[in-house]
Scaffold this motif. Structure first.
Motif, PDB file in Angstrom:
ATOM      1  N   UNK A  33     -28.616 -54.772  -1.912  1.00  0.00           N
ATOM      2  CA  UNK A  33     -28.822 -54.831  -0.471  1.00  0.00           C
ATOM      3  C   UNK A  33     -29.598 -56.099  -0.103  1.00  0.00           C
ATOM      4  N   UNK A  34     -30.668 -56.400  -0.847  1.00  0.00           N
ATOM      5  CA  UNK A  34     -31.469 -57.591  -0.579  1.00  0.00           C
ATOM      6  C   UNK A  34     -30.644 -58.864  -0.782  1.00  0.00           C
ATOM      7  N   UNK A  35     -29.855 -58.908  -1.835  1.00  0.00           N
ATOM      8  CA  UNK A  35     -29.032 -60.082  -2.101  1.00  0.00           C
ATOM      9  C   UNK A  35     -27.962 -60.293  -1.045  1.00  0.00           C
ATOM     10  N   UNK A  36     -27.364 -59.212  -0.556  1.00  0.00           N
ATOM     11  CA  UNK A  36     -26.340 -59.365   0.471  1.00  0.00           C
ATOM     12  C   UNK A  36     -26.955 -59.816   1.786  1.00  0.00           C
ATOM     13  N   UNK A  40     -26.113 -63.503   3.639  1.00  0.00           N
ATOM     14  CA  UNK A  40     -25.667 -63.636   5.025  1.00  0.00           C
ATOM     15  C   UNK A  40     -26.522 -64.621   5.799  1.00  0.00           C
ATOM     16  N   UNK A  41     -27.777 -64.800   5.416  1.00  0.00           N
ATOM     17  CA  UNK A  41     -28.681 -65.703   6.123  1.00  0.00           C
ATOM     18  C   UNK A  41     -28.488 -67.153   5.725  1.00  0.00           C
TER      19      UNK A  41
END
Length: 65
Positions: A33-36, A40-41
Protein backbone atom coordinates in the motif's frame (compact mmCIF):
# COMPACT_ATOMS: atom_id res chain seq x y z
CA UNK A 1 2.76 -34.13 32.39
CA UNK A 2 -0.82 -35.01 31.62
CA UNK A 3 -2.33 -35.17 28.16
CA UNK A 4 -4.06 -31.80 28.68
CA UNK A 5 -0.80 -30.17 29.75
CA UNK A 6 1.01 -31.58 26.72
CA UNK A 7 -1.65 -30.31 24.32
CA UNK A 8 -1.64 -26.88 25.97
CA UNK A 9 2.15 -26.65 25.71
CA UNK A 10 2.07 -27.58 22.03
CA UNK A 11 -0.68 -25.06 21.35
CA UNK A 12 1.46 -22.16 22.57
CA UNK A 13 4.01 -22.60 19.79
CA UNK A 14 1.38 -22.87 17.07
CA UNK A 15 -0.42 -19.80 18.44
CA UNK A 16 2.84 -17.84 18.29
CA UNK A 17 3.48 -18.96 14.70
CA UNK A 18 -0.07 -18.04 13.65
CA UNK A 19 0.31 -14.57 15.18
CA UNK A 20 3.71 -14.16 13.52
CA UNK A 21 2.13 -15.11 10.18
CA UNK A 22 -0.67 -12.59 10.63
CA UNK A 23 1.85 -9.86 11.49
CA UNK A 24 3.91 -10.76 8.43
CA UNK A 25 0.87 -10.58 6.14
CA UNK A 26 -0.14 -7.20 7.60
CA UNK A 27 3.40 -5.88 7.06
CA UNK A 28 3.44 -7.08 3.44
CA UNK A 29 0.05 -5.51 2.70
CA UNK A 30 1.18 -2.27 4.35
CA UNK A 31 4.41 -2.21 2.33
CA UNK A 32 2.48 -2.75 -0.91
CA UNK A 33 0.00 0.00 0.00
CA UNK A 34 2.81 2.43 0.92
CA UNK A 35 4.74 1.64 -2.26
CA UNK A 36 1.71 2.13 -4.49
CA UNK A 37 0.94 5.50 -2.86
CA UNK A 38 4.54 6.57 -3.29
CA UNK A 39 4.56 5.47 -6.91
CA UNK A 40 1.45 7.54 -7.66
CA UNK A 41 3.12 10.65 -6.21
CA UNK A 42 6.20 10.40 -8.46
CA UNK A 43 6.55 12.78 -11.37
CA UNK A 44 5.72 11.27 -14.75
CA UNK A 45 8.73 10.19 -16.82
CA UNK A 46 10.33 12.82 -19.04
CA UNK A 47 9.54 12.31 -22.70
CA UNK A 48 12.51 11.34 -24.82
CA UNK A 49 13.56 12.65 -28.17
CA UNK A 50 11.20 11.13 -30.81
CA UNK A 51 14.19 10.29 -33.05
CA UNK A 52 15.83 8.42 -30.20
CA UNK A 53 12.58 6.54 -29.51
CA UNK A 54 12.27 5.19 -33.03
CA UNK A 55 15.95 4.15 -33.05
CA UNK A 56 15.88 2.58 -29.57
CA UNK A 57 15.86 -0.99 -30.93
CA UNK A 58 18.50 -0.49 -33.63
CA UNK A 59 22.08 -1.75 -33.44
CA UNK A 60 23.54 1.59 -34.44
CA UNK A 61 23.67 3.94 -31.48
CA UNK A 62 25.10 7.13 -33.07
CA UNK A 63 24.07 8.62 -36.42
CA UNK A 64 27.69 9.01 -37.57
CA UNK A 65 29.02 5.58 -36.70
Amino acid sequence: MTAIGTLAAEGQASLFLMLAGVVLVVLLIGAFWYGSRRRRREAPPVEQNPVAQCRADSWQTYPGS
